[in-house]
Scaffold this motif. Structure first.
Motif, PDB file in Angstrom:
ATOM      1  N   MET A   1       0.843  -1.171   0.000  1.00 28.71           N
ATOM      2  CA  MET A   1       0.000   0.000   0.000  1.00 28.71           C
ATOM      3  C   MET A   1       0.892   1.238   0.000  1.00 28.71           C
ATOM      4  SD  MET A   1      -2.923   1.101   2.769  1.00 28.71           S
ATOM      5  CE  MET A   1      -3.586  -0.534   2.742  1.00 28.71           C
ATOM      6  N   PRO A   2       0.603   2.231  -0.804  1.00 26.10           N
ATOM      7  CA  PRO A   2       1.444   3.429  -0.852  1.00 26.10           C
ATOM      8  C   PRO A   2       1.380   4.230   0.440  1.00 26.10           C
ATOM      9  CG  PRO A   2      -0.491   3.706  -2.237  1.00 26.10           C
ATOM     10  CD  PRO A   2      -0.518   2.296  -1.726  1.00 26.10           C
ATOM     11  N   LEU A   3       2.443   4.944   0.688  1.00 26.21           N
ATOM     12  CA  LEU A   3       2.533   5.795   1.866  1.00 26.21           C
ATOM     13  C   LEU A   3       1.577   6.967   1.709  1.00 26.21           C
ATOM     14  CD1 LEU A   3       4.292   6.127   4.457  1.00 26.21           C
ATOM     15  CD2 LEU A   3       5.748   7.607   3.117  1.00 26.21           C
ATOM     16  N   GLN A   4       0.621   7.105   2.623  1.00 26.53           N
ATOM     17  CA  GLN A   4      -0.322   8.220   2.597  1.00 26.53           C
ATOM     18  C   GLN A   4       0.022   9.122   3.766  1.00 26.53           C
ATOM     19  OE1 GLN A   4      -4.380   7.002   2.368  1.00 26.53           O
ATOM     20  NE2 GLN A   4      -3.951   5.393   0.903  1.00 26.53           N
ATOM     21  N   THR A   5       0.399  10.340   3.451  1.00 24.99           N
ATOM     22  CA  THR A   5       0.932  11.203   4.495  1.00 24.99           C
ATOM     23  C   THR A   5       0.060  12.397   4.795  1.00 24.99           C
ATOM     24  OG1 THR A   5       2.230  12.441   2.906  1.00 24.99           O
ATOM     25  CG2 THR A   5       3.287  10.565   3.926  1.00 24.99           C
ATOM     26  N   GLY A   6       0.119  12.791   6.044  1.00 21.42           N
ATOM     27  CA  GLY A   6      -0.465  14.032   6.506  1.00 21.42           C
ATOM     28  C   GLY A   6       0.700  14.961   6.807  1.00 21.42           C
ATOM     29  N   ARG A   7       0.900  15.271   8.068  1.00 20.81           N
ATOM     30  CA  ARG A   7       2.001  16.138   8.491  1.00 20.81           C
ATOM     31  C   ARG A   7       3.348  15.430   8.281  1.00 20.81           C
ATOM     32  NH1 ARG A   7       2.929  18.001  14.657  1.00 20.81           N
ATOM     33  NH2 ARG A   7       4.848  19.144  14.300  1.00 20.81           N
ATOM     34  N   ILE A   8       4.334  16.157   7.745  1.00 23.79           N
ATOM     35  CA  ILE A   8       5.660  15.611   7.497  1.00 23.79           C
ATOM     36  C   ILE A   8       6.644  16.229   8.485  1.00 23.79           C
ATOM     37  CG2 ILE A   8       7.526  15.430   5.812  1.00 23.79           C
ATOM     38  CD1 ILE A   8       5.368  15.621   3.630  1.00 23.79           C
ATOM     39  N   PHE A   9       7.458  15.390   9.119  1.00 23.63           N
ATOM     40  CA  PHE A   9       8.445  15.831  10.094  1.00 23.63           C
ATOM     41  C   PHE A   9       9.825  15.882   9.445  1.00 23.63           C
ATOM     42  CE2 PHE A   9       4.891  14.161  12.338  1.00 23.63           C
ATOM     43  CZ  PHE A   9       4.749  14.979  13.439  1.00 23.63           C
ATOM     44  N   GLU A  10      10.733  16.634  10.040  1.00 24.57           N
ATOM     45  CA  GLU A  10      12.099  16.758   9.536  1.00 24.57           C
ATOM     46  C   GLU A  10      12.767  15.380   9.511  1.00 24.57           C
ATOM     47  OE1 GLU A  10      15.216  18.810   7.976  1.00 24.57           O
ATOM     48  OE2 GLU A  10      13.313  19.698   8.561  1.00 24.57           O
ATOM     49  N   PRO A  11      13.363  14.989   8.372  1.00 21.27           N
ATOM     50  CA  PRO A  11      14.014  13.674   8.321  1.00 21.27           C
ATOM     51  C   PRO A  11      15.268  13.640   9.191  1.00 21.27           C
ATOM     52  CG  PRO A  11      14.390  14.869   6.291  1.00 21.27           C
ATOM     53  CD  PRO A  11      13.453  15.701   7.116  1.00 21.27           C
ATOM     54  N   GLU A  12      15.611  12.460   9.623  1.00 20.06           N
ATOM     55  CA  GLU A  12      16.823  12.262  10.406  1.00 20.06           C
ATOM     56  C   GLU A  12      17.774  11.398   9.591  1.00 20.06           C
ATOM     57  OE1 GLU A  12      18.005  10.344  14.681  1.00 20.06           O
ATOM     58  OE2 GLU A  12      16.205  11.562  14.545  1.00 20.06           O
ATOM     59  N   VAL A  13      19.042  11.785   9.550  1.00 25.14           N
ATOM     60  CA  VAL A  13      20.054  11.063   8.792  1.00 25.14           C
ATOM     61  C   VAL A  13      21.182  10.680   9.739  1.00 25.14           C
ATOM     62  CG1 VAL A  13      21.692  11.182   6.895  1.00 25.14           C
ATOM     63  CG2 VAL A  13      19.502  12.363   6.717  1.00 25.14           C
ATOM     64  N   SER A  14      21.603   9.405   9.668  1.00 27.37           N
ATOM     65  CA  SER A  14      22.706   8.927  10.497  1.00 27.37           C
ATOM     66  C   SER A  14      23.672   8.129   9.638  1.00 27.37           C
ATOM     67  CB  SER A  14      22.190   8.008  11.608  1.00 27.37           C
ATOM     68  OG  SER A  14      21.367   8.707  12.488  1.00 27.37           O
ATOM     69  N   GLU A  15      24.949   8.168  10.020  1.00 29.16           N
ATOM     70  CA  GLU A  15      25.951   7.342   9.359  1.00 29.16           C
ATOM     71  C   GLU A  15      26.109   6.091  10.195  1.00 29.16           C
ATOM     72  OE1 GLU A  15      29.402   5.345   8.440  1.00 29.16           O
ATOM     73  OE2 GLU A  15      29.468   6.584  10.214  1.00 29.16           O
ATOM     74  N   VAL A  25       9.691  10.691   8.839  1.00 28.84           N
ATOM     75  CA  VAL A  25       8.493  10.393   9.640  1.00 28.84           C
ATOM     76  C   VAL A  25       7.347  11.283   9.175  1.00 28.84           C
ATOM     77  CG1 VAL A  25       7.481  10.466  11.956  1.00 28.84           C
ATOM     78  CG2 VAL A  25       9.805   9.613  11.633  1.00 28.84           C
ATOM     79  N   THR A  26       6.182  10.659   9.053  1.00 28.14           N
ATOM     80  CA  THR A  26       4.971  11.379   8.666  1.00 28.14           C
ATOM     81  C   THR A  26       3.808  10.919   9.524  1.00 28.14           C
ATOM     82  OG1 THR A  26       4.429   9.738   6.985  1.00 28.14           O
ATOM     83  CG2 THR A  26       5.678  11.663   6.254  1.00 28.14           C
ATOM     84  N   GLN A  27       2.825  11.774   9.583  1.00 32.11           N
ATOM     85  CA  GLN A  27       1.583  11.426  10.255  1.00 32.11           C
ATOM     86  C   GLN A  27       0.724  10.684   9.247  1.00 32.11           C
ATOM     87  OE1 GLN A  27      -0.575  14.869  11.525  1.00 32.11           O
ATOM     88  NE2 GLN A  27      -1.460  13.784  13.245  1.00 32.11           N
ATOM     89  N   ASP A  28       0.082   9.603   9.663  1.00 27.75           N
ATOM     90  CA  ASP A  28      -0.772   8.822   8.773  1.00 27.75           C
ATOM     91  C   ASP A  28      -2.056   9.603   8.521  1.00 27.75           C
ATOM     92  OD1 ASP A  28      -2.608   6.916   7.681  1.00 27.75           O
ATOM     93  OD2 ASP A  28      -1.355   5.315   8.476  1.00 27.75           O
ATOM     94  N   VAL A  29      -2.343   9.888   7.259  1.00 28.03           N
ATOM     95  CA  VAL A  29      -3.503  10.709   6.919  1.00 28.03           C
ATOM     96  C   VAL A  29      -4.822  10.006   7.280  1.00 28.03           C
ATOM     97  CG1 VAL A  29      -3.801   9.974   4.503  1.00 28.03           C
ATOM     98  CG2 VAL A  29      -4.370  12.304   5.171  1.00 28.03           C
ATOM     99  N   ARG A  30      -4.839   8.694   7.234  1.00 26.39           N
ATOM    100  CA  ARG A  30      -6.069   7.948   7.551  1.00 26.39           C
ATOM    101  C   ARG A  30      -6.303   7.813   9.047  1.00 26.39           C
ATOM    102  NH1 ARG A  30      -4.206   2.824   4.970  1.00 26.39           N
ATOM    103  NH2 ARG A  30      -2.324   3.807   5.663  1.00 26.39           N
ATOM    104  N   PHE A  31      -5.207   7.803   9.819  1.00 26.46           N
ATOM    105  CA  PHE A  31      -5.288   7.654  11.269  1.00 26.46           C
ATOM    106  C   PHE A  31      -4.404   8.729  11.902  1.00 26.46           C
ATOM    107  CE2 PHE A  31      -5.653   3.451   9.304  1.00 26.46           C
ATOM    108  CZ  PHE A  31      -6.926   3.094   9.725  1.00 26.46           C
ATOM    109  N   PRO A  32      -4.940   9.926  12.128  1.00 27.65           N
ATOM    110  CA  PRO A  32      -4.120  11.054  12.563  1.00 27.65           C
ATOM    111  C   PRO A  32      -3.405  10.879  13.898  1.00 27.65           C
ATOM    112  CG  PRO A  32      -6.418  11.716  12.267  1.00 27.65           C
ATOM    113  CD  PRO A  32      -6.318  10.271  11.925  1.00 27.65           C
TER     114      PRO A  32
END
Length: 89
Positions: A1-15, A25-32
């Motif tokens: 199932m495709p990613l359905q997004t609401g609010r989008i948070f700043e991505p985190e990157v690690s080495e 990280v995003t908020q699920d649009v179907r389940f807030p």
């Protein structure tokens, strides 16, 4: 199932172990009240910086994890998955 997004948070990157692990990280649009994360793994050259990376070339298809109660939980599990994926490669 495709990613359905609401609010989008700043991505985190690690080495991690010679790879870049990108956790978005995003908020699920179907389940807030739930959050989901998308984990992408990229190769890291010895002297490379995250800003030098071609985001169109992950090591494999990004992995999506769902049903977290907070953005912090989603980030934590996403980074843990990143560690597991780097140990496979």
């Amino acid at each position: 199932m495709p990613l359905q997004t609401g609010r989008i948070f700043e991505p985190e990157v690690s080495e991690v172990d010679g790879y870049w692990v990108h956790v978005g990280v995003t908020q699920d649009v179907r389940f807030p009240d739930q959050f989901q994360c998308k984990v992408s793994l990229y190769p890291r050259d010895a002297d490379s910086q995250w800003s030098d990376l071609d985001l169109s070339k992950p090591v494999e298809e990004p992995q999506i994890l769902r049903e977290f109660k907070s953005p912090a939980d989603a980030y934590e599990h996403g980074l843990a998955l990143g560690h597991i994926l780097t140990s496979i490669y």
